[in-house]
Design a protein around this motif. Structure first.
Motif, PDB file in Angstrom:
ATOM      1  N   THR A 136      12.871  27.965   1.597  1.00 43.13           N
ATOM      2  CA  THR A 136      11.591  27.341   1.909  1.00 43.13           C
ATOM      3  C   THR A 136      11.598  25.885   1.462  1.00 43.13           C
ATOM      4  OG1 THR A 136      10.415  29.442   1.685  1.00 43.13           O
ATOM      5  CG2 THR A 136       9.099  27.445   1.523  1.00 43.13           C
ATOM      6  N   GLY A 155       6.068  22.039  10.097  1.00 42.32           N
ATOM      7  CA  GLY A 155       6.908  22.988  10.824  1.00 42.32           C
ATOM      8  C   GLY A 155       7.459  22.398  12.100  1.00 42.32           C
ATOM      9  N   ARG A 160      10.784  24.257   6.741  1.00 37.93           N
ATOM     10  CA  ARG A 160      10.493  25.695   6.568  1.00 37.93           C
ATOM     11  C   ARG A 160       9.294  25.796   5.631  1.00 37.93           C
ATOM     12  NH1 ARG A 160      16.585  26.510   4.821  1.00 37.93           N
ATOM     13  NH2 ARG A 160      15.935  24.533   3.893  1.00 37.93           N
ATOM     14  N   HIS A 162       5.924  27.820   3.965  1.00 37.66           N
ATOM     15  CA  HIS A 162       5.326  29.088   3.548  1.00 37.66           C
ATOM     16  C   HIS A 162       3.866  28.824   3.207  1.00 37.66           C
ATOM     17  CE1 HIS A 162       5.458  32.812   0.644  1.00 37.66           C
ATOM     18  NE2 HIS A 162       4.599  32.958   1.638  1.00 37.66           N
ATOM     19  N   ASN A 252       9.482  28.783  12.047  1.00 39.79           N
ATOM     20  CA  ASN A 252       9.815  28.376  10.680  1.00 39.79           C
ATOM     21  C   ASN A 252       8.573  28.235   9.794  1.00 39.79           C
ATOM     22  OD1 ASN A 252       9.265  26.284  12.498  1.00 39.79           O
ATOM     23  ND2 ASN A 252      10.061  24.743  11.105  1.00 39.79           N
ATOM     24  N   GLN A 254       5.726  30.528   7.887  1.00 38.43           N
ATOM     25  CA  GLN A 254       5.342  31.869   7.457  1.00 38.43           C
ATOM     26  C   GLN A 254       3.915  31.809   6.911  1.00 38.43           C
ATOM     27  OE1 GLN A 254       7.568  33.370   4.157  1.00 38.43           O
ATOM     28  NE2 GLN A 254       6.370  35.262   3.982  1.00 38.43           N
TER      29      GLN A 254
END
Length: 607
Positions: A136, A155, A160, A162, A252, A254
């Motif tokens: 991440t 993103g 990446r 989160h 990518n 989350q």
């Protein structure tokens, strides 16, 4: 003479000179037609040559000639210093190369690293790492307007991301429903303009101002923009859900539901967050950069800034159904007593009403005090066209309240972490500028991070991102200052000078032309210039003094005019001081303004 001719015929002139000098021969009779060289040699005085002459002439003496000892000594005197010079130069070159190589080895790692850091290097002892957290780049705490837009933006740039949001269901709020044209332009710049589609969003073209039965319409200066550019008003929850869907559509990014309980720090650097999942499981997530966007009720900002939250008033919210506003596609501001009232459409059939109640305490809704206050104090001051709908909304009983918070940006630069959105900076929501500031901040941060391929050098990244706090100032400080100043000017006061300022503001804006276009361009975020804001603000004050001096000045009116100017200074100067005079008006003098990424192969971030 014969010997001289023989030497000249076989050796250069310098050699002959050396031989002649070394032999100490006395002058000889000059022949009838002498050779030029022999004449020159015969004319030299009979003295011993100097050391400099021997050193200069010795190399030219042939080895197979005379073997006089002083010539060999002269040659040694020349060769010796040459060898010493060569040795010294070699030594200096070796020292220089060693210093350069040693400096390269001691040079700190640049902000950008071509290789990813292994999981073992990112982990902090203890706790479980969240599934899917490996690799991440950025953790975003909160998925409101700022968090969702930031997650999508990063993103889309290949990061990446989160995202951890406390509640992923559709929010139901009474604020954050008006996006100014300047904010819509930022939405287009981020590629999120389609998020206002399919949610019944309404175009907003300006404001209508009401006072004492009079009204004036203030339209946005949109002549130089595309026809689609305008303000937008909508249900806040619908807009946020669209942005969350947009962010989650990227592979990518989350998006996870969970409550972040604390930041994970190690040696003063934030390494990640600890959070509790929807099922109650305690997890830890790690990333080189954590961005906190958890809103006005943030419980994480105390470690990242100096929160000086002020609550000047509260909003009481109602929804008027099937109501036609006097000026369609315009927000309506009623300069009521004791403070302003707002009306603006949030769908094709609904109008939001926000009644400002000064102070932190509001009448009780459960006991019926609030309904009585709205009917007896507020209702008589609203336009007659919407009076019936207003009373019907009160009788329906869906009354909600929201504290209006104001907090200037006072960050503590912390390696590995950054604050954004309402967690970082708030202003009075009267002008509807919160989302415009948040989206503008995201554009600034996106441009700063774009040239960086990796973010693992936390201390260097922190120093580099200090420029963010200065680059955001033109938009943020203009909207923040205008919101605070307008709220104080638009609110009623027992002070006659303040009331004169209020009336002067209404009359100034009613003049139209540059007198209305300038302030409304500042309000909409289309012209974020702090100097223009200060100029218009004091122009209103001077206009108010001019009104007092007509038709004839009197001592009382002159005294009120002096207090008006003093009151204007008392309104705007504290707000400017809180925003930062240097960053607001002289950003180029701040050293961080010119800070660029350490990776010289990347393009300049501040272009």
């Amino acid at each position: 003479a014969e010997e001289s001719r023989r030497v000249v015929s076989s050796h250069p002139v310098e050699t002959v000179l050396a031989v002649s000098l070394s032999s100490r021969a006395s002058p000889r009779p000059t022949p009838h037609r002498p050779h030029r060289t022999s004449f020159f040699l015969s004319s030299l005085p009979p003295h011993k040559p100097t050391r400099r002459q021997r050193r200069r002439l010795a190399p030219e003496i042939p080895r197979s000639g005379t073997k006089e000892p002083h010539c060999g000594m002269a040659a040694a005197a020349v060769v010796g210093p040459q060898l010493v010079g060569i040795a010294v130069a070699t030594l200096l070159a070796a020292v220089f190369l060693a210093a350069v190589l040693g400096r390269r080895r001691r040079r700190p790692a640049p902000v950008v690293e071509p290789k990813s850091v292994p999981e073992a290097d990112r982990a902090v002892a203890g706790g479980e790492v969240a599934a899917g957290d490996a690799g991440t780049d950025v953790i975003v705490v909160g998925a409101g307007v700022a968090g969702s837009a930031l997650a999508y933006t990063l993103g889309k740039d290949g990061r990446r991301v989160h995202v951890i949001e406390r509640d992923l269901t559709e929010p139901d709020r009474i604020v954050g429903e008006l996006l100014q044209p300047g904010g819509y332009l930022k939405l287009i710049e981020l590629g999120l303009e389609d998020c206002v589609q399919e949610i019944d969003a309404q175009r907003v073209l300006g404001y209508a101002l009401f006072k004492d039965g009079k009204n004036t319409k203030l339209s946005y200066p949109l002549e130089k923009f595309h026809s689609d550019v305008a303000g937008r008003s909508f249900h806040n929850g619908r807009f946020i859900q669209r942005m969350r869907q947009k962010a989650a559509s990227l592979p990518n990014v989350q998006l996870e539901q969970g409550t972040v309980t604390s930041l994970l720090e190690e040696n003063g650097t934030v390494k990640g967050v600890q959070y509790k999942t929807k099922s109650g499981e305690e997890l830890k997530a790690y990333a080189p950069l954590t961005i906190v966007c958890d809103g006005c009720f943030s419980n994480l900002r105390r470690a990242l800034c100096s929160p000086k939250v002020d609550v000047p008033s509260c909003f009481v919210g109602l929804v008027l159904e099937n109501c036609q506003l006097p000026h369609p596609n315009h927000g309506h501001v009623i300069l009521a007593n004791p403070s302003p009232i707002l009306f603006y459409p949030i769908s094709s059939t609904e109008v939001r009403c926000l009644v400002d109640v000064p102070g932190q305490k509001v009448p009780s809704i459960a006991s019926g005090e609030m309904a009585n206050y709205l009917k007896t104090v507020v209702a008589p001051q609203i336009p007659p066209e919407i009076y019936d709908s207003f009373i019907a909304a009160i009788d329906k009983g869906s009354i909600r309240t929201m504290p209006n918070r104001s907090m200037p940006a006072a960050p503590h630069p912390t390696p590995g972490a950054l604050l954004m959105g309402d967690a970082f900076n708030m202003r009075h929501p009267l002008t509807g500028g919160g989302m415009t500031v948040a989206l503008s901040d995201i554009v600034v941060l996106r441009n700063l991070l774009k040239p960086l391929r990796n973010l693992h050098d936390a201390s260097s990244l922190c120093r580099y991102l200090e420029s963010f706090y200065t680059l955001r100032k033109p938009v943020a400080s203009t909207i923040n200052t205008l919101a605070g100043a307008l709220y104080k000017v638009f609110s009623a006061s027992p002070d006659q000078a303040r009331n004169e300022m209020r009336q002067a503001c209404f009359d100034y804006l009613s003049l139209g032309g540059v007198f209305s276009n300038g302030p409304i361009a500042l309000l909409s975020g289309l012209n974020p210039r702090p100097l223009s804001l200060v100029a218009h603000f004091f122009a209103v004050a001077i206009y108010g003094v001019g009104r007092l001096m007509l038709p004839l000045p009197s001592p009382k009116r002159m005294w009120i005019g002096a207090r008006l100017i003093s009151g204007a200074c008392g309104i705007i100067l504290p707000i400017i001081k809180a925003e930062g005079v240097r960053q607001m008006f002289f950003p180029a003098t701040v050293p961080a303004y010119y800070r660029a990424p350490k990776d010289k192969t990347a393009p300049a971030a501040l272009a």
